[in-house]
Scaffold this motif. Sequence first.
Motif, PDB file in Angstrom:
ATOM      1  N   GLY A  72     -16.854  18.599  56.891  1.00 54.03           N
ATOM      2  CA  GLY A  72     -15.413  18.722  57.024  1.00 54.03           C
ATOM      3  C   GLY A  72     -14.735  18.614  55.681  1.00 54.03           C
ATOM      4  O   GLY A  72     -15.339  18.211  54.688  1.00 54.03           O
ATOM      5  N   LEU A  73     -13.459  18.985  55.653  1.00 57.42           N
ATOM      6  CA  LEU A  73     -12.632  18.806  54.468  1.00 57.42           C
ATOM      7  C   LEU A  73     -11.870  17.497  54.592  1.00 57.42           C
ATOM      8  O   LEU A  73     -11.344  17.168  55.657  1.00 57.42           O
ATOM      9  CB  LEU A  73     -11.658  19.976  54.310  1.00 57.42           C
ATOM     10  CG  LEU A  73     -12.276  21.355  54.124  1.00 57.42           C
ATOM     11  CD1 LEU A  73     -11.180  22.399  53.902  1.00 57.42           C
ATOM     12  CD2 LEU A  73     -13.281  21.380  52.976  1.00 57.42           C
ATOM     13  N   PHE A  74     -11.776  16.770  53.498  1.00 54.42           N
ATOM     14  CA  PHE A  74     -11.242  15.414  53.498  1.00 54.42           C
ATOM     15  C   PHE A  74     -10.096  15.293  52.488  1.00 54.42           C
ATOM     16  O   PHE A  74     -10.256  15.644  51.323  1.00 54.42           O
ATOM     17  CB  PHE A  74     -12.372  14.451  53.126  1.00 54.42           C
ATOM     18  CG  PHE A  74     -12.016  12.984  53.166  1.00 54.42           C
ATOM     19  CD1 PHE A  74     -11.005  12.503  53.984  1.00 54.42           C
ATOM     20  CD2 PHE A  74     -12.728  12.079  52.410  1.00 54.42           C
ATOM     21  CE1 PHE A  74     -10.697  11.149  54.034  1.00 54.42           C
ATOM     22  CE2 PHE A  74     -12.438  10.721  52.447  1.00 54.42           C
ATOM     23  CZ  PHE A  74     -11.422  10.254  53.256  1.00 54.42           C
ATOM     24  N   GLY A  75      -8.947  14.809  52.965  1.00 57.92           N
ATOM     25  CA  GLY A  75      -7.852  14.451  52.079  1.00 57.92           C
ATOM     26  C   GLY A  75      -6.922  15.571  51.699  1.00 57.92           C
ATOM     27  O   GLY A  75      -6.086  15.405  50.804  1.00 57.92           O
ATOM     28  N   LEU A  76      -6.994  16.718  52.378  1.00 51.85           N
ATOM     29  CA  LEU A  76      -6.172  17.847  51.967  1.00 51.85           C
ATOM     30  C   LEU A  76      -4.693  17.673  52.291  1.00 51.85           C
ATOM     31  O   LEU A  76      -3.853  18.447  51.807  1.00 51.85           O
ATOM     32  CB  LEU A  76      -6.694  19.153  52.570  1.00 51.85           C
ATOM     33  CG  LEU A  76      -6.741  19.339  54.081  1.00 51.85           C
ATOM     34  CD1 LEU A  76      -6.887  20.838  54.398  1.00 51.85           C
ATOM     35  CD2 LEU A  76      -7.914  18.613  54.707  1.00 51.85           C
ATOM     36  N   ASN A  77      -4.330  16.643  53.072  1.00 48.68           N
ATOM     37  CA  ASN A  77      -2.917  16.396  53.362  1.00 48.68           C
ATOM     38  C   ASN A  77      -2.209  15.652  52.237  1.00 48.68           C
ATOM     39  O   ASN A  77      -1.002  15.398  52.331  1.00 48.68           O
ATOM     40  CB  ASN A  77      -2.773  15.604  54.657  1.00 48.68           C
ATOM     41  CG  ASN A  77      -3.307  14.189  54.546  1.00 48.68           C
ATOM     42  OD1 ASN A  77      -4.455  13.983  54.126  1.00 48.68           O
ATOM     43  ND2 ASN A  77      -2.503  13.208  54.900  1.00 48.68           N
ATOM     44  N   GLY A 126      -3.290  16.018  45.169  1.00 46.41           N
ATOM     45  CA  GLY A 126      -4.511  15.720  44.434  1.00 46.41           C
ATOM     46  C   GLY A 126      -5.747  15.650  45.293  1.00 46.41           C
ATOM     47  O   GLY A 126      -6.863  15.669  44.773  1.00 46.41           O
ATOM     48  N   GLY A 127      -5.589  15.544  46.603  1.00 43.68           N
ATOM     49  CA  GLY A 127      -6.750  15.399  47.486  1.00 43.68           C
ATOM     50  C   GLY A 127      -7.526  14.156  47.127  1.00 43.68           C
ATOM     51  O   GLY A 127      -6.991  13.042  47.163  1.00 43.68           O
ATOM     52  N   TRP A 153      -4.903  19.932  43.428  1.00 45.60           N
ATOM     53  CA  TRP A 153      -4.439  20.317  44.758  1.00 45.60           C
ATOM     54  C   TRP A 153      -2.947  20.047  44.970  1.00 45.60           C
ATOM     55  O   TRP A 153      -2.449  18.936  44.760  1.00 45.60           O
ATOM     56  CB  TRP A 153      -5.242  19.566  45.808  1.00 45.60           C
ATOM     57  CG  TRP A 153      -4.876  19.870  47.230  1.00 45.60           C
ATOM     58  CD1 TRP A 153      -4.420  18.993  48.174  1.00 45.60           C
ATOM     59  CD2 TRP A 153      -4.966  21.145  47.892  1.00 45.60           C
ATOM     60  NE1 TRP A 153      -4.215  19.636  49.366  1.00 45.60           N
ATOM     61  CE2 TRP A 153      -4.539  20.960  49.225  1.00 45.60           C
ATOM     62  CE3 TRP A 153      -5.366  22.418  47.475  1.00 45.60           C
ATOM     63  CZ2 TRP A 153      -4.507  22.001  50.143  1.00 45.60           C
ATOM     64  CZ3 TRP A 153      -5.327  23.466  48.397  1.00 45.60           C
ATOM     65  CH2 TRP A 153      -4.906  23.254  49.709  1.00 45.60           C
ATOM     66  N   ASP A 154      -2.256  21.068  45.438  1.00 46.64           N
ATOM     67  CA  ASP A 154      -0.867  20.979  45.872  1.00 46.64           C
ATOM     68  C   ASP A 154      -0.876  20.987  47.399  1.00 46.64           C
ATOM     69  O   ASP A 154      -1.238  21.986  48.015  1.00 46.64           O
ATOM     70  CB  ASP A 154      -0.082  22.182  45.339  1.00 46.64           C
ATOM     71  CG  ASP A 154       1.316  22.301  45.948  1.00 46.64           C
ATOM     72  OD1 ASP A 154       1.766  21.335  46.617  1.00 46.64           O
ATOM     73  OD2 ASP A 154       1.954  23.354  45.772  1.00 46.64           O
ATOM     74  N   VAL A 203     -11.583  19.949  44.336  1.00 46.92           N
ATOM     75  CA  VAL A 203     -10.488  19.913  43.363  1.00 46.92           C
ATOM     76  C   VAL A 203      -9.325  20.747  43.891  1.00 46.92           C
ATOM     77  O   VAL A 203      -8.160  20.333  43.827  1.00 46.92           O
ATOM     78  CB  VAL A 203     -10.957  20.435  41.992  1.00 46.92           C
ATOM     79  CG1 VAL A 203      -9.768  20.571  41.037  1.00 46.92           C
ATOM     80  CG2 VAL A 203     -12.003  19.484  41.408  1.00 46.92           C
ATOM     81  N   ASN A 204      -9.631  21.910  44.430  1.00 49.40           N
ATOM     82  CA  ASN A 204      -8.638  22.755  45.075  1.00 49.40           C
ATOM     83  C   ASN A 204      -9.286  23.328  46.331  1.00 49.40           C
ATOM     84  O   ASN A 204     -10.257  24.088  46.238  1.00 49.40           O
ATOM     85  CB  ASN A 204      -8.177  23.882  44.145  1.00 49.40           C
ATOM     86  CG  ASN A 204      -7.038  24.690  44.723  1.00 49.40           C
ATOM     87  OD1 ASN A 204      -7.180  25.323  45.774  1.00 49.40           O
ATOM     88  ND2 ASN A 204      -5.886  24.666  44.056  1.00 49.40           N
ATOM     89  N   TYR A 205      -8.763  22.965  47.502  1.00 50.89           N
ATOM     90  CA  TYR A 205      -9.430  23.291  48.764  1.00 50.89           C
ATOM     91  C   TYR A 205      -9.422  24.776  49.081  1.00 50.89           C
ATOM     92  O   TYR A 205     -10.221  25.227  49.908  1.00 50.89           O
ATOM     93  CB  TYR A 205      -8.781  22.507  49.912  1.00 50.89           C
ATOM     94  CG  TYR A 205      -8.950  21.019  49.793  1.00 50.89           C
ATOM     95  CD1 TYR A 205     -10.055  20.375  50.339  1.00 50.89           C
ATOM     96  CD2 TYR A 205      -8.002  20.246  49.117  1.00 50.89           C
ATOM     97  CE1 TYR A 205     -10.214  19.003  50.225  1.00 50.89           C
ATOM     98  CE2 TYR A 205      -8.156  18.878  48.993  1.00 50.89           C
ATOM     99  CZ  TYR A 205      -9.264  18.259  49.542  1.00 50.89           C
ATOM    100  OH  TYR A 205      -9.420  16.900  49.413  1.00 50.89           O
ATOM    101  N   ILE A 206      -8.548  25.534  48.443  1.00 53.42           N
ATOM    102  CA  ILE A 206      -8.528  26.978  48.653  1.00 53.42           C
ATOM    103  C   ILE A 206      -9.384  27.690  47.608  1.00 53.42           C
ATOM    104  O   ILE A 206     -10.287  28.462  47.942  1.00 53.42           O
ATOM    105  CB  ILE A 206      -7.082  27.522  48.618  1.00 53.42           C
ATOM    106  CG1 ILE A 206      -6.261  26.915  49.762  1.00 53.42           C
ATOM    107  CG2 ILE A 206      -7.072  29.052  48.695  1.00 53.42           C
ATOM    108  CD1 ILE A 206      -4.780  27.244  49.707  1.00 53.42           C
ATOM    109  N   ASP A 207      -9.133  27.395  46.340  1.00 54.55           N
ATOM    110  CA  ASP A 207      -9.845  28.088  45.266  1.00 54.55           C
ATOM    111  C   ASP A 207     -11.338  27.783  45.270  1.00 54.55           C
ATOM    112  O   ASP A 207     -12.162  28.660  44.946  1.00 54.55           O
ATOM    113  CB  ASP A 207      -9.261  27.696  43.904  1.00 54.55           C
ATOM    114  CG  ASP A 207      -7.824  28.152  43.734  1.00 54.55           C
ATOM    115  OD1 ASP A 207      -7.361  28.983  44.536  1.00 54.55           O
ATOM    116  OD2 ASP A 207      -7.157  27.663  42.788  1.00 54.55           O
TER     117      ASP A 207
END
Length: 372
Positions: A19-24, A27-28, A38-39, A341-345
């Motif tokens: 899973g992805l963690f901290g994207l809310n 900086g994540g 991360w924005d 570092v960046n959940y999209i890139d």
Amino acid sequence: MTPQLPPGSMRGENRLKLGLFGLNCSGGLTMTKAPERWDPSWANNLTAARLADEAGLEFVLPIARWLGYRGETDTEGTSFETLTWASGILAATEGISAFGTVHVGLINPVFAAKQLVTAHHIGGGRLGLNVVSGWNEGEYGMFDVPMLEHDERYAYTEEWVTIAQRIWAEEEPFDFDGRYFRLKGVLSKPKPLGDKRPMLMSAGSSPAGRDFAVRNADCLFMAIVDLEKVAGEVAALRAATSRRIGCYGSGHLLTRPTAAEAADYYHYIVHENGDWEGAEHIVAIRTQGNRSIPAERILELKERHMAGIGSFPLVGSYDEVADTLWKLSEAGIDGMAIGLVNYIDEFPTLRDEILPRLERLGLRVPHTATSA
């Protein structure tokens, strides 16, 4: 009738769930000044969650944060509240599970149980609850809520969870006369979708936290410090209960095609662009001013928090990262929550390089084979 959860859910068939963690949070998991940090705009959260959903990841896990970590970046100083965040994510995805992370000392269990059921219905049964007993006195001070003694927080949490589960299960009004709550005529509808309550997660790493998880949680997020000790820790946890409890960890992914490139990337994120002031602040909170910790250990903690807020380092080449995840699985870990570092890139690297390697190692099956 209990709904059949989709293949991407936490109850899916993959041996190692991801899973992805901290994207809310801003900086994540990374305390860096690098411009690609991360924005956490809603548009970015939605894009990242959909990427994870389409790739067959099992979950997204938010961090409940009320105060950031200061410094130059104030990492996690901007954040979305997790239950409304999870509701939005669930409404916009199809298969992935989303957790709400709740500081139980800051919200009444009757109110929270209703919120959670609402999100559970929005997501077709894909909501989970990450129960947090609290550790940051500054955040509790914002609410004028006293911080209980460490072990007592888990006694409070157990009472809170007991109430929530009764609300989800019982059809008649009930009274509750406990140490922390005295409630009258409690009844709430609707019940969780399909009469299957939200999955319960706990991340307590102390003996009291582990004991709470053994009694109440479906899965425990363990603090993984030393890979060589994980198997023994998992074995001890599972020996303490007759029921199956999932063992999960969290990690920060800093990977490139080769080990040398990954080391250069780590140096860029941490040593060239790390927020040392913020790291100083978070380590002071975490260690509570303990002066007996060796200086080299304090430096290691600062680096680890800049790279991933203290989570386990998944740093190296694509092959090295896959091998580390395989070792964690062999040690008994059922899944990992990962910060980027960046959940999209950075997501294409996870999807196109790491996931296929995990499939070849037998830890996951191709998503297209299970999504019919």
